[in-house]
Design a protein around this motif. Structure first.
Motif, PDB file in Angstrom:
ATOM      1  N   UNK A  22       0.872  -1.163   0.000  1.00 21.82           N
ATOM      2  CA  UNK A  22       0.000   0.000   0.000  1.00 21.82           C
ATOM      3  C   UNK A  22       0.915   1.220   0.000  1.00 21.82           C
ATOM      4  N   UNK A  23       0.790   2.049  -1.022  1.00 20.92           N
ATOM      5  CA  UNK A  23       1.725   3.168  -1.197  1.00 20.92           C
ATOM      6  C   UNK A  23       1.585   4.207  -0.074  1.00 20.92           C
ATOM      7  N   UNK A  80       1.925  -0.500  -4.981  1.00 15.39           N
ATOM      8  CA  UNK A  80       3.182  -0.548  -5.725  1.00 15.39           C
ATOM      9  C   UNK A  80       3.912  -1.860  -5.522  1.00 15.39           C
ATOM     10  N   UNK A  81       4.681  -2.229  -6.530  1.00 17.39           N
ATOM     11  CA  UNK A  81       5.471  -3.456  -6.495  1.00 17.39           C
ATOM     12  C   UNK A  81       6.752  -3.136  -7.257  1.00 17.39           C
ATOM     13  N   UNK A  82       7.882  -3.583  -6.751  1.00 20.46           N
ATOM     14  CA  UNK A  82       9.111  -3.316  -7.495  1.00 20.46           C
ATOM     15  C   UNK A  82      10.338  -3.391  -6.616  1.00 20.46           C
ATOM     16  N   UNK A 141       9.810   7.832  -8.703  1.00 23.73           N
ATOM     17  CA  UNK A 141       8.644   7.138  -9.267  1.00 23.73           C
ATOM     18  C   UNK A 141       7.576   6.969  -8.189  1.00 23.73           C
ATOM     19  N   UNK A 142       8.027   6.575  -7.005  1.00 20.82           N
ATOM     20  CA  UNK A 142       7.095   6.378  -5.896  1.00 20.82           C
ATOM     21  C   UNK A 142       6.369   7.682  -5.561  1.00 20.82           C
ATOM     22  N   UNK A 200       3.714  -1.669 -11.428  1.00 22.54           N
ATOM     23  CA  UNK A 200       4.764  -2.698 -11.455  1.00 22.54           C
ATOM     24  C   UNK A 200       6.119  -2.043 -11.654  1.00 22.54           C
ATOM     25  N   UNK A 201       7.163  -2.660 -11.120  1.00 20.91           N
ATOM     26  CA  UNK A 201       8.525  -2.220 -11.427  1.00 20.91           C
ATOM     27  C   UNK A 201       8.898  -0.866 -10.861  1.00 20.91           C
ATOM     28  N   UNK A 202       8.400  -0.544  -9.660  1.00 23.75           N
ATOM     29  CA  UNK A 202       8.790   0.708  -9.004  1.00 23.75           C
ATOM     30  C   UNK A 202      10.236   0.534  -8.528  1.00 23.75           C
ATOM     31  N   UNK A 203      11.110   1.403  -9.028  1.00 24.70           N
ATOM     32  CA  UNK A 203      12.537   1.227  -8.736  1.00 24.70           C
ATOM     33  C   UNK A 203      13.158   2.353  -7.935  1.00 24.70           C
TER      34      UNK A 203
END
Ligand code: C2E
Ligand code: MG
Ligand code: MG
Ligand code: MG
Length: 282
Positions: A49-50, A252-254, A240-241, A233-236
Motif C-alpha cells: 500500500x503506497x 506498488x510493487x518493485x 517514481x514512488x 509494477x517495477x517501481x525502482x
C-alpha cells in the motif's frame, strides 16, 4: 513448396529444422524431469500500500533451480508454452500457491492474497478453472486469497471465451488482475465488459516516470473510472514512488520495495516479525 523452390533448399532447411525440433524435445523432456525432481520453486514479491507501506499482497514468480543456478521464467516459460508443458507447470504453481496460503494462515494467521501468473495456453485450457477451484477446496483456501494475473494479450486472443472464464473465476471469488497493462491491444469497449478487479501498469510505463507520465496517468484515470485497483509494477526509485503517491495510485510493487524473495526470506522479512507476538501469546 520448398522442393519446387530448388533442391538445395532441402539441404539447407532440413538440418536446421531437425536441430530446432531436437532442442525443443530436449527442453520439453528436461522441463518434465524438472517437475518430477522438484526443481521448480516460487519466489515471492510483496505488493505494498503506497500510503501506509503495509504489505497488501504478493506475487508468486517461478524459478527453475538447475545445477545450482536459478533459471528465469523468461527463458523457459515460452518453451513450456510451445511444448504444452505449461499446463503441468501451471498446475504445480496453483498447488504450491494454495499450499503456501494455507501454511501462512495456519502458522502466522497471515492472509494477504497471493497472485499467480497464468499464460495464454494455460488460460485457453478447459481444466484451468476447475483445477484452481479444486486446489482451493483441497487446501481450504478462501478464494479471495488467490489472485490470477493474466496478460492483456492472452485475454484479447478470444474475448468472448475470456469473458466467460473470468466470470467463472470471479463468481467463485478469485481476484483477477490484468498484467502488463498497456502493452497489448485492449479494446477499451471490451475492457469494460471484463470482470476484472485489478490492472497492473506495465513496468515500462513506470520506468518512464516522472518525466514521461502520459500513459501512466491515463491508465490511472481509466482504472478510477472503471472502479479497479491499480498496481504499479517495477517501481525502482523514490521519484517514481513520489509521482505515484501524488497521483493516488494505491499499490506498488518493485525493486524499490523488494526483489522477489525465496519463501524463507519473504516470511522472515514480511510475515514473522509482525506475527511473533500473536504466536507466543497464544
Ligand atoms: P510479470 O508477471 O509481469 O512479473 C513481473 C516481473 O518483473 C518479474 O520477473 C519480476 O521479478 C520483475 N520485476 C519486479 N519488480 C521489478 C523492478 O522494479 N524492476 C525490474 N527490472 N523488474 C522487476 P520474473 O520473475 O523474471 O518473471 C518474468 C515473467 O515470467 C513474469 O512477468 C510472468 O509473465 C512470467 N512468469 C513468472 N512466473 C510465472 C508462473 O508461475 N507462470 C507463468 N505462466 N508465468 C510466469
Ligand atoms: Mg505478473
Ligand atoms: Mg507484469
Ligand atoms: Mg510480464
Amino acid at each position: 513448396s520448398a522442393k519446387a523452390a530448388g533442391s538445395n533448399q532441402w539441404a539447407f532447411f532440413k538440418p536446421q529444422m531437425t536441430e530446432r525440433a531436437s532442442v525443443r524435445l530436449r527442453t520439453e523432456a528436461s522441463l518434465h524431469d524438472a517437475l518430477e525432481n522438484n526443481e521448480f520453486i516460487l519466489h515471492f514479491q510483496p505488493k505494498l500500500d503506497i500510503e501506509t507501506g503495509a504489505v497488501v499482497g504478493c506475487e508468486a514468480l517461478i524459478r527453475w533451480q538447475k545445477d545450482g543456478r536459478l533459471i528465469s521464467p523468461a527463458s523457459f516459460i515460452p518453451v513450456a508454452e510451445e511444448t504444452g508443458m505449461i499446463i503441468q507447470i501451471g498446475q504445480w504453481v496453483v498447488e504450491q500457491s494454495c499450499k503456501t496460503i494455507k501454511d501462512w494462515k495456519t502458522r502466522y494467521n497471515f492472509s494477504v492474497p497471493i497472485a499467480i501468473n497464468v499464460s495464454s495456453q494455460q488460460f485457453l485450457d478447459a481444466s484451468l478453472v476447475p483445477d484452481i477451484k479444486q486446489a482451493a477446496l483441497r487446501y481450504q483456501v478462501a478464494p479471495q486469497s488467490l489472485e490470477i494475473e493474466i496478460t492483456e494479450t492472452s485475454l484479447m486472443n478470444d474475448i468472448e471465451s475470456a469473458i466467460i472464464k473470468l466470470q467463472q473465476l470471479k463468481s467463485a471469488g478469485f481476484g483477477i488482475a490484468v498484467d502488463d497493462f498497456g502493452t497489448g491491444y485492449s479494446s477499451l469497449s471490451y475492457l469494460r465488459r471484463l470482470p476484472i478487479s485489478t490492472m497492473k501498469i506495465d513496468r515500462g510505463f513506470v520506468s518512464d516516470l516522472p518525466e514521461e507520465s502520459a500513459i501512466a496517468s491515463t491508465i490511472l484515470m481509466l482504472g478510477k473510472q472503471l472502479d479497479l485497483n491499480i498496481v504499479a509494477e517495477g517501481v525502482e526509485n523514490e521519484q517514481q514512488l513520489a509521482w505515484l503517491q501524488n497521483q493516488g495510485c494505491q499499490i506498488g510493487q518493485g525493486f524499490y520495495f523488494s526483489k522477489p524473495l525465496p519463501i524463507e526470506s519473504f516470511e522472515a522479512k514480511y510475515i514473522a516479525p509482525n506475527r511473533n507476538t500473536i504466536k507466543t501469546s497464544s
